[in-house]
Scaffold this active site. Structure first.
Site, short mmCIF file in Angstrom:
data_model
loop_
_atom_site.label_atom_id
_atom_site.label_comp_id
_atom_site.label_asym_id
_atom_site.label_seq_id
_atom_site.Cartn_x
_atom_site.Cartn_y
_atom_site.Cartn_z
N ASP A 1 -10.23 2.19 1.84
CA ASP A 1 -10.41 1.66 3.20
C ASP A 1 -11.09 2.69 4.10
O ASP A 1 -11.95 2.34 4.91
CB ASP A 1 -9.06 1.27 3.80
CG ASP A 1 -8.47 0.01 3.21
OD1 ASP A 1 -9.26 -0.86 2.78
OD2 ASP A 1 -7.24 -0.11 3.16
N LYS B 1 0.80 -1.22 0.00
CA LYS B 1 0.00 0.00 0.00
C LYS B 1 0.84 1.27 0.00
O LYS B 1 0.40 2.30 -0.53
CB LYS B 1 -0.97 0.00 1.19
CG LYS B 1 -2.04 -1.09 1.10
CD LYS B 1 -3.02 -1.01 2.25
CE LYS B 1 -4.08 -2.09 2.15
NZ LYS B 1 -5.10 -1.98 3.21
N ALA C 1 -1.92 0.00 16.85
CA ALA C 1 -1.31 1.03 16.03
C ALA C 1 -1.01 0.42 14.67
O ALA C 1 -1.42 -0.69 14.38
CB ALA C 1 -0.04 1.56 16.71
#
Length: 275
Positions: A109, A72, A133
């Site tokens: 997303d 990504k 996280a």
């Protein structure tokens, strides 16, 4: 747009990806009989070469690509432009190719999270908590920047992770307070809890689910339900799962790649259930 087009999902590992199930179902429902959607095992090292040779085999033109981990961020230098949404979290999960071959990157997303929450009746909240996280947590903060009026508390395991989350908060315009993972049970009293941790990480929190919980967004989808999601639902709380996110982000991908909207959400969800 030509009659025959192709698309695919890239990542490593990729064999488990459910994206082909969703996209192929959409193509069938939309009558795009000449469209195909495949999966390719591609890691960060192989990605530039994949892009370099894209379309050289003389097959149908590429409509787009779905990107999963660990690509990504690695894909960004290979694109001609990226959306503000993708830039905000430095993550692209969707590439759409124009007729002249230019690659445009986006992140579905974040709006996918918001759509999944809306579907379960979760709109604006006065505060929220994020468990964990990392990349998914930063996307969660980006989504919360649009619906949370107050503070977001992020529960993390290290000061390094805490610093990262605070930095993301500053970048995204979210008031982020960090807390130690040892106090994660306190998170469950928030009106909205987003769990972004790996399978098993939140199991120890089951006993701390309040009698009247708010909304839980657990981004996992296998195994499902997670013990936390099951306990949450048993106490009457609203639960959004990873499959909800998967479907909604794929809906947005289909719309961008095909130019056809709205994408057939029901048909995609049915295909997922029947897999």
């Amino acid at each position: 747009m030509s009659e025959n087009r192709r698309a695919a999902v890239l990542g490593s590992p990729i064999a488990h990806s459910l994206s082909p199930v969703l996209h192929r179902a959409a193509y069938r429902k939309l009558g795009l009989s000449g469209w195909t959607y495949d999966r390719f095992e591609v890691d960060e090292t192989a990605l530039p070469d994949f892009f370099k040779h894209l379309g050289e085999d003389g097959g149908p033109a590429w409509a787009g690509l779905s990107l999963t981990m660990p690509l990504k961020r690695a894909v960004i230098p290979l694109l001609d432009e990226i959306s503000d949404t993708a830039a905000s979290v430095e993550a692209v999960n969707t590439v759409v190719f124009t007729d002249d071959g230019r690659g445009h990157g986006d992140n579905t997303d974040i709006p996918g999270m918001l759509a999944a929450l809306r579907e379960r009746g979760v709109g604006r909240v006065e505060r929220a908590a994020v468990l964990g996280a990392g990349a998914t947590a930063s996307s969660a903060l980006a989504a919360l920047s649009r619906i949370c009026d107050g503070e977001v508390t992020a529960y993390v395991r290290s000061e390094a992770r805490a610093a990262e989350m605070r930095q993301w908060g500053e970048r995204l315009g979210v008031a982020v307070r960090t807390a130690d993972w040892g106090d994660a049970a306190e998170a469950l009293g928030a009106p909205l809890v987003i769990a972004t941790t790996p399978a098993g990480t939140t199991d120890a929190l089951v006993a701390s689910v309040p009698d009247r919980p708010g909304a839980l967004f657990d981004v996992l989808y296998e195994p499902w339900p997670t013990p936390l999601a099951a306990a949450w639902s048993a106490r009457g709380g609203s639960v959004v799962g990873g499959l909800d996110l998967l479907v909604h982000q794929a809906v947005l991908q289909v719309e961008q790649m095909t130019g056809r909207a709205p994408a057939p959400l029901a048909a995609m969800r049915e295909a997922l259930a029947a897999r």
